[in-house]
Design an enzyme around this catalytic site. Sequence first.
Site, PDB file in Angstrom:
ATOM      1  N   ILE A  21      70.406  52.862  19.797  1.00 36.38           N
ATOM      2  CA  ILE A  21      71.048  54.443  19.989  1.00 36.38           C
ATOM      3  C   ILE A  21      71.000  55.272  18.765  1.00 36.38           C
ATOM      4  CG2 ILE A  21      72.569  56.002  20.907  1.00 36.38           C
ATOM      5  CD1 ILE A  21      73.941  53.801  22.519  1.00 36.38           C
ATOM      6  N   SER A  94      77.415  45.049  19.745  1.00 32.29           N
ATOM      7  CA  SER A  94      77.263  45.513  21.092  1.00 32.29           C
ATOM      8  C   SER A  94      77.216  44.852  22.155  1.00 32.29           C
ATOM      9  CB  SER A  94      76.258  46.846  20.977  1.00 32.29           C
ATOM     10  OG  SER A  94      74.912  46.201  20.769  1.00 32.29           O
ATOM     11  N   ASP A 144      82.313  53.283  27.725  1.00 30.98           N
ATOM     12  CA  ASP A 144      83.147  53.610  28.849  1.00 30.98           C
ATOM     13  C   ASP A 144      83.984  52.191  29.156  1.00 30.98           C
ATOM     14  OD1 ASP A 144      80.916  51.953  29.822  1.00 30.98           O
ATOM     15  OD2 ASP A 144      80.334  53.463  31.460  1.00 30.98           O
ATOM     16  N   GLU A 145      83.257  50.946  28.437  1.00 33.25           N
ATOM     17  CA  GLU A 145      83.866  49.512  28.918  1.00 33.25           C
ATOM     18  C   GLU A 145      85.461  49.875  28.285  1.00 33.25           C
ATOM     19  OE1 GLU A 145      81.747  46.384  28.372  1.00 33.25           O
ATOM     20  OE2 GLU A 145      79.618  47.312  28.681  1.00 33.25           O
ATOM     21  N   ALA A 171      87.249  45.385  24.183  1.00 36.93           N
ATOM     22  CA  ALA A 171      88.803  45.194  23.555  1.00 36.93           C
ATOM     23  C   ALA A 171      88.619  45.529  22.092  1.00 36.93           C
ATOM     24  CB  ALA A 171      89.416  43.868  23.496  1.00 36.93           C
ATOM     25  N   LEU A 209      69.963  44.253  29.807  1.00 36.00           N
ATOM     26  CA  LEU A 209      69.193  43.888  31.039  1.00 36.00           C
ATOM     27  C   LEU A 209      67.917  44.549  31.268  1.00 36.00           C
ATOM     28  CD1 LEU A 209      69.727  42.942  33.906  1.00 36.00           C
ATOM     29  CD2 LEU A 209      70.222  45.321  34.612  1.00 36.00           C
ATOM     30  N   ASN A 268      73.089  46.413  39.634  1.00 35.41           N
ATOM     31  CA  ASN A 268      72.005  45.779  38.880  1.00 35.41           C
ATOM     32  C   ASN A 268      70.864  45.192  39.587  1.00 35.41           C
ATOM     33  OD1 ASN A 268      73.678  46.210  36.656  1.00 35.41           O
ATOM     34  ND2 ASN A 268      74.701  44.022  37.026  1.00 35.41           N
ATOM     35  N   ARG A 299      78.713  36.689  34.488  1.00 37.07           N
ATOM     36  CA  ARG A 299      79.345  36.546  33.346  1.00 37.07           C
ATOM     37  C   ARG A 299      80.620  36.241  33.746  1.00 37.07           C
ATOM     38  NH1 ARG A 299      78.120  42.259  30.828  1.00 37.07           N
ATOM     39  NH2 ARG A 299      76.372  41.464  29.892  1.00 37.07           N
ATOM     40  N   GLY A 301      84.506  37.303  33.639  1.00 35.52           N
ATOM     41  CA  GLY A 301      85.337  38.560  33.505  1.00 35.52           C
ATOM     42  C   GLY A 301      84.407  39.559  33.902  1.00 35.52           C
TER      43      GLY A 301
HETATM   44  P1  NAD Z   1      72.652  47.994  18.816  1.00 37.13           P
HETATM   45  O1  NAD Z   1      73.423  46.667  18.834  1.00 37.13           O
HETATM   46  O2  NAD Z   1      71.494  48.192  19.192  1.00 37.13           O
HETATM   47  O3  NAD Z   1      72.966  48.544  17.127  1.00 37.13           O
HETATM   48  C1  NAD Z   1      73.948  48.362  16.560  1.00 37.13           C
HETATM   49  C2  NAD Z   1      73.449  48.855  15.049  1.00 37.13           C
HETATM   50  O4  NAD Z   1      74.831  48.523  14.171  1.00 37.13           O
HETATM   51  C3  NAD Z   1      72.509  47.811  14.545  1.00 37.13           C
HETATM   52  O5  NAD Z   1      71.465  48.255  13.866  1.00 37.13           O
HETATM   53  C4  NAD Z   1      73.254  46.808  13.439  1.00 37.13           C
HETATM   54  O6  NAD Z   1      72.434  46.102  12.459  1.00 37.13           O
HETATM   55  C5  NAD Z   1      74.371  47.652  13.142  1.00 37.13           C
HETATM   56  N1  NAD Z   1      75.453  47.116  12.506  1.00 37.13           N
HETATM   57  C6  NAD Z   1      76.173  45.874  13.119  1.00 37.13           C
HETATM   58  N2  NAD Z   1      77.092  45.514  12.436  1.00 37.13           N
HETATM   59  C7  NAD Z   1      77.086  46.268  11.006  1.00 37.13           C
HETATM   60  C8  NAD Z   1      77.910  46.209   9.760  1.00 37.13           C
HETATM   61  N3  NAD Z   1      78.873  45.384   9.802  1.00 37.13           N
HETATM   62  N4  NAD Z   1      77.831  47.235   9.123  1.00 37.13           N
HETATM   63  C9  NAD Z   1      76.728  48.278   9.165  1.00 37.13           C
HETATM   64  N5  NAD Z   1      75.984  48.253  10.337  1.00 37.13           N
HETATM   65  C10 NAD Z   1      76.139  47.141  11.097  1.00 37.13           C
HETATM   66  O7  NAD Z   1      73.709  48.724  19.553  1.00 37.13           O
HETATM   67  P2  NAD Z   1      73.611  50.281  20.557  1.00 37.13           P
HETATM   68  O8  NAD Z   1      73.252  49.981  21.671  1.00 37.13           O
HETATM   69  O9  NAD Z   1      72.644  51.135  19.679  1.00 37.13           O
HETATM   70  O10 NAD Z   1      75.015  50.882  20.242  1.00 37.13           O
HETATM   71  C11 NAD Z   1      75.447  51.922  19.305  1.00 37.13           C
HETATM   72  C12 NAD Z   1      76.865  52.194  19.322  1.00 37.13           C
HETATM   73  O11 NAD Z   1      76.997  52.981  20.646  1.00 37.13           O
HETATM   74  C13 NAD Z   1      77.854  51.141  19.592  1.00 37.13           C
HETATM   75  O12 NAD Z   1      79.156  51.494  18.867  1.00 37.13           O
HETATM   76  C14 NAD Z   1      78.287  50.808  20.917  1.00 37.13           C
HETATM   77  O13 NAD Z   1      79.435  50.143  21.300  1.00 37.13           O
HETATM   78  C15 NAD Z   1      78.014  52.256  21.599  1.00 37.13           C
HETATM   79  N6  NAD Z   1      77.524  52.312  22.805  1.00 37.13           N
HETATM   80  C16 NAD Z   1      76.518  51.661  23.249  1.00 37.13           C
HETATM   81  C17 NAD Z   1      76.149  51.968  24.759  1.00 37.13           C
HETATM   82  C18 NAD Z   1      74.676  51.222  25.190  1.00 37.13           C
HETATM   83  O14 NAD Z   1      74.613  51.206  26.313  1.00 37.13           O
HETATM   84  N7  NAD Z   1      74.076  50.551  24.488  1.00 37.13           N
HETATM   85  C19 NAD Z   1      76.769  52.744  25.378  1.00 37.13           C
HETATM   86  C20 NAD Z   1      78.051  53.331  24.825  1.00 37.13           C
HETATM   87  C21 NAD Z   1      78.315  53.234  23.651  1.00 37.13           C
HETATM   88  O1  DAU Z   2      78.950  50.711  29.649  1.00 38.30           O
HETATM   89  C1  DAU Z   2      78.233  50.845  28.094  1.00 38.30           C
HETATM   90  C2  DAU Z   2      78.000  49.514  27.622  1.00 38.30           C
HETATM   91  O2  DAU Z   2      76.809  49.156  28.232  1.00 38.30           O
HETATM   92  C3  DAU Z   2      77.660  49.660  26.258  1.00 38.30           C
HETATM   93  O3  DAU Z   2      78.857  49.639  25.626  1.00 38.30           O
HETATM   94  C4  DAU Z   2      77.232  48.048  25.858  1.00 38.30           C
HETATM   95  O4  DAU Z   2      77.008  47.972  24.342  1.00 38.30           O
HETATM   96  C5  DAU Z   2      75.826  47.695  26.297  1.00 38.30           C
HETATM   97  O5  DAU Z   2      75.472  46.578  25.837  1.00 38.30           O
HETATM   98  C6  DAU Z   2      76.091  47.732  27.859  1.00 38.30           C
HETATM   99  O6  DAU Z   2      76.988  46.794  28.367  1.00 38.30           O
HETATM  100  P1  DAU Z   2      76.706  46.005  29.766  1.00 38.30           P
HETATM  101  O7  DAU Z   2      77.363  44.647  29.688  1.00 38.30           O
HETATM  102  O8  DAU Z   2      76.881  46.831  30.936  1.00 38.30           O
HETATM  103  O9  DAU Z   2      75.114  45.894  29.592  1.00 38.30           O
HETATM  104  P2  DAU Z   2      73.958  44.637  29.880  1.00 38.30           P
HETATM  105  O10 DAU Z   2      72.518  45.346  29.472  1.00 38.30           O
HETATM  106  O11 DAU Z   2      74.330  43.584  28.880  1.00 38.30           O
HETATM  107  O12 DAU Z   2      74.316  44.320  31.073  1.00 38.30           O
HETATM  108  C7  DAU Z   2      73.989  45.301  32.501  1.00 38.30           C
HETATM  109  C8  DAU Z   2      74.405  44.874  33.594  1.00 38.30           C
HETATM  110  O13 DAU Z   2      73.590  43.701  34.150  1.00 38.30           O
HETATM  111  C9  DAU Z   2      75.698  43.879  33.671  1.00 38.30           C
HETATM  112  O14 DAU Z   2      76.519  44.280  34.799  1.00 38.30           O
HETATM  113  C10 DAU Z   2      75.487  42.462  33.338  1.00 38.30           C
HETATM  114  C11 DAU Z   2      73.993  42.306  34.124  1.00 38.30           C
HETATM  115  N1  DAU Z   2      73.046  41.379  33.553  1.00 38.30           N
HETATM  116  C12 DAU Z   2      72.863  41.337  32.131  1.00 38.30           C
HETATM  117  C13 DAU Z   2      71.941  40.481  31.556  1.00 38.30           C
HETATM  118  C14 DAU Z   2      71.650  40.651  30.012  1.00 38.30           C
HETATM  119  C15 DAU Z   2      72.583  40.394  34.357  1.00 38.30           C
HETATM  120  O15 DAU Z   2      72.681  40.576  35.520  1.00 38.30           O
HETATM  121  N2  DAU Z   2      71.538  39.600  33.829  1.00 38.30           N
HETATM  122  C16 DAU Z   2      71.361  39.775  32.407  1.00 38.30           C
HETATM  123  O16 DAU Z   2      70.687  38.933  32.062  1.00 38.30           O
END
Ligand code: NAD
Ligand code: DAU
Length: 375
Positions: A21, A94, A144-145, A171, A209, A268, A299, A301
Amino acid sequence: MVRTQDGRNGPLLVTGGAGFIGSNFVLRHLRDQSAGPVVTLDALTYAGNPHNLDALAADPRHTLVQGDILDRDLLRQLLRDHRPRAVVHFAAESHVDRSILGPGAFLKTNIDGTFHLLECAREFYGTLQGEEREQFRFLHVSTDEVYGTLEPGDPAFHENTPFAPNSPYAASKASSDHLVRAWHHTYRLPTLITNCSNNYGPFQFPEKLIPLVIGNALAGKPLPVYGDGQQVRDWLYVEDHCSAIETVLARGTVGETYNVGGNNQQANLHVVETICALLDELAPANRSYAEQITFVTDRPGHDRRYAIDARKIQRELQWFPTQDFASGLRQTVQWYLDHQSWVENVTSGAYRDWIDTNYGDRTSGAKTPAETVAR
Ligand code: NAD
Ligand code: DAU
């Protein structure tokens, strides 16, 4: 140094800007030619990729600094040298599955890291005066988690829904949200918090996913669906999340939290089937990709359902998502098809180790959809 830019185009310090992001945010922000400089601070963990920012290689407004948010000396130096008008804090561990297998890194980066960043921002804020002080913001990007899980008929999460995080990741993010809130109430640091639902789009690391399913499908591997695949997520195209963050930064009320979501709840299994249908059209093989769907051990929990009530940001800040799921997912699948070398670069040896660790045990006793129906 006196800052000459106005509040809108002053410098930003973006943590985690080489991740999924964060990189979308930095690229989008600097697409506006009137935008001011951005300093990206990123530890470049397995999830951070400097190549996500290659399009900015010749842009003098962008600086990438490899460093850790736990390093206070570095944070102080960056704040002192660049005098940002805002810190936009994406850096985090993340991935929920990784947090289950190794929670320590999540507590360190997400809680301690946010604490160090808050403290350095507070010190810096204490040195500001006048317009610089008035304009300064600390925007914390959260999830939102933190709100836990919903049953099918429950109302969506709103900003006052009590926190009930269920995974170590959730958490750790909830803890960081509490710290940000406290730093505002106690020290009057001008904070903003966004809690967003699941993002999808370009540059997402293929442990999540949607990119995992695209990659496995093209490689002829099983498409692992946890449990019964009826868990619901509220999917938002990453550009829409980035525009929400820009909106909150520009017009959000200090101390407030804004929920961000796409009003787009999908199970999913439906998401996986939709990806298969898109691939059948865009990269046809000799059989449907859906035949690779495999139900695997759930997964621990596993949260059943997330849904975001985004009425506050819509009503107060006039932010609305622009991308619907059908077109957003089509664009995303096409992006991964067009960027196979990006995928190859990030799916290194360490990635393969993670896949073995996470899926090794899960797949024993795995079932295809046909076998599941027959049970
Ligand atoms: P991501 O894992 O793709 O990216 C995280 C980035 O943070 C990476 O570039 C990593 O190198 C950097 N990082 C990790 N530890 C670090 C440290 N100690 N110091 C400096 N940099 C560090 O994550 P993302 O999916 O892009 O998520 C970004 C933010 O948005 C996170 O805070 C996550 O909780 C939040 N978020 C993600 C989602 C989602 O669906 N992906 C949804 C809602 C909120
Ligand atoms: O809701 C926001 C969150 O969304 C962010 O805070 C997290 O950083 C981000 O990783 C994401 O969390 P999820 O656990 O929801 O995303 P993930 O892509 O890991 O999984 C999406 C859904 O798919 C979840 O219900 C678990 C399921 N899943 C995931 C994987 C990796 C599967 O069924 N199979 C899989 O192999």
